[in-house]
Design a protein around this motif. Sequence first.
Motif, PDB file in Angstrom:
ATOM      1  N   ILE A 289     129.758  42.535  35.990  1.00 29.99           N
ATOM      2  CA  ILE A 289     129.296  41.160  36.220  1.00 29.99           C
ATOM      3  C   ILE A 289     127.783  41.088  36.389  1.00 29.99           C
ATOM      4  N   ASN A 290     127.153  42.127  36.953  1.00 33.49           N
ATOM      5  CA  ASN A 290     125.720  42.043  37.231  1.00 33.49           C
ATOM      6  C   ASN A 290     124.913  41.781  35.968  1.00 33.49           C
ATOM      7  N   ALA A 291     125.139  42.603  34.939  1.00 29.35           N
ATOM      8  CA  ALA A 291     124.393  42.418  33.696  1.00 29.35           C
ATOM      9  C   ALA A 291     124.789  41.119  33.011  1.00 29.35           C
ATOM     10  N   PHE A 292     126.067  40.786  33.065  1.00 29.20           N
ATOM     11  CA  PHE A 292     126.552  39.588  32.393  1.00 29.20           C
ATOM     12  C   PHE A 292     126.034  38.313  33.059  1.00 29.20           C
ATOM     13  N   ALA A 293     126.156  38.235  34.390  1.00 28.15           N
ATOM     14  CA  ALA A 293     125.720  37.035  35.101  1.00 28.15           C
ATOM     15  C   ALA A 293     124.208  36.881  35.040  1.00 28.15           C
ATOM     16  N   GLY A 294     123.483  38.002  35.020  1.00 28.50           N
ATOM     17  CA  GLY A 294     122.038  37.921  34.831  1.00 28.50           C
ATOM     18  C   GLY A 294     121.689  37.292  33.493  1.00 28.50           C
ATOM     19  N   TRP A 295     122.451  37.638  32.466  1.00 27.02           N
ATOM     20  CA  TRP A 295     122.263  37.028  31.143  1.00 27.02           C
ATOM     21  C   TRP A 295     122.569  35.530  31.191  1.00 27.02           C
ATOM     22  N   LEU A 296     123.631  35.148  31.885  1.00 31.83           N
ATOM     23  CA  LEU A 296     123.973  33.724  32.018  1.00 31.83           C
ATOM     24  C   LEU A 296     122.800  32.943  32.599  1.00 31.83           C
ATOM     25  N   GLU A 297     122.206  33.486  33.648  1.00 32.82           N
ATOM     26  CA  GLU A 297     121.116  32.783  34.317  1.00 32.82           C
ATOM     27  C   GLU A 297     119.877  32.705  33.433  1.00 32.82           C
ATOM     28  N   ARG A 298     119.530  33.812  32.798  1.00 35.48           N
ATOM     29  CA  ARG A 298     118.309  33.830  31.969  1.00 35.48           C
ATOM     30  C   ARG A 298     118.476  33.005  30.699  1.00 35.48           C
ATOM     31  N   GLU A 299     119.611  33.159  30.026  1.00 37.25           N
ATOM     32  CA  GLU A 299     119.798  32.556  28.716  1.00 37.25           C
ATOM     33  C   GLU A 299     120.164  31.082  28.795  1.00 37.25           C
TER      34      GLU A 299
END
Length: 427
Positions: A289-299
Amino acid sequence: MKSKPVQRMEDELGWLQMGLERLSQRPSDLADLNRTVLEASIENNRTILHCIEEGLPFISSIYCYAPEIYTAMNLPWYSFYGTRQTMSPPAIIQMDVEGCDSLDLPSDLCTAIRLAAYYVEADLCPPPTAAIAMITPCDGLQMLQQMVMTNEKWKNVPMFGPDPPYMEGERALDYYLTEYRQMVDFLKEHTGRRLNVDRLREVIEESNKQYELWAEYNELRRALPCPHGYSMGVQAFNMVQMLLPGDPRCTSWLRQLVNNAEQRVREKRGSVDNERIRLLWNDVRPFWINAFAGWLEREWGAVIVMDMYTYNPYTLIDTSTEESMFRGLAKRGLYDAPMVRQERGTADEFINDIVRIVRDYSIDCVVWPGHMGHKAMAAEVGIGREVCRDLGVPFLELSMDLFDSRYTTPDEIKGRISQFFVAMDLG
């Protein structure tokens, strides 16, 4: 020569300590909060290692079986199910997942259960003095306990599983309260530790403060923008129910968490510069989730405002009598604890939770991750979709695995979510 379980726990300690070092290199207001969580995780591993070296009693258990009792009995515990997998780097966990293929288990069984079985069969977690067996909410967990009992190193470990009633009501609580009392008797018999009622009251009163602060923090997550992103909310669960239940250090940490969130709300500062999508992740979070949710926030400027483990539906416990304390602990374990709350009994609880969260937290869309091992949740997808349709909130069902990124890769999930956001005119 060190045993395999001891070596594994020491390797985990090294990974956690590397995390501490990384935090010290990137100081921030959130780094201090995360540091305390890591320090608590390190302390837990060190305590278990000390018990192994000195021949002291320790147990295996899980969060939904009144960890306040273990604190009051001064009884160290760890979980070989669910949380062990968060102690190692992703590459090691992926190797563990692939190791599960060597077990004679169906491939569609929940990977969290398969991993727990693998850790026992591969001798990667230490046999405890006694074990509290998690037998709710799914049949797979009952099968796991039966498998563990046949393992050569675990077959002589005494086990007790509090038997959960299916229905709700006073009669159900009366029954489950008795199960908790039997659990305490079991622990006394096999660990030699005693439960002092006054000490239990002290621990529960501290625990009540923690649940109040957790609820206060979750109220702050209703703010627009949400003061914190995907990572901080679930840490409250980890600290209150896993790492430091009923410990004053947890209470102090929660006050810092609340203060930090209040400051961010006053400054109208969120986890992203331009929050555009507020998301409910309606299930357990995947390991990646860490890498995925970070992508959600940035993208996308999309923030996971609430999920199954961050949500706090708990009621405080009446500490006036021994009976009221056991009753309150039984209620928390049977009705309030995440995953157990959503998957046992009727569908009313998870329906009401969705409605309340969507309305209270100004949710823009609901994502149903569709973990392949959650057969009970799979049966609820249609109901969840209808509830969201009535609420006028877009609903996305995915299909994924909590730990095995080969099942549906993160890139495939990113693609599906991106298409969903575009189709629903979000972001």
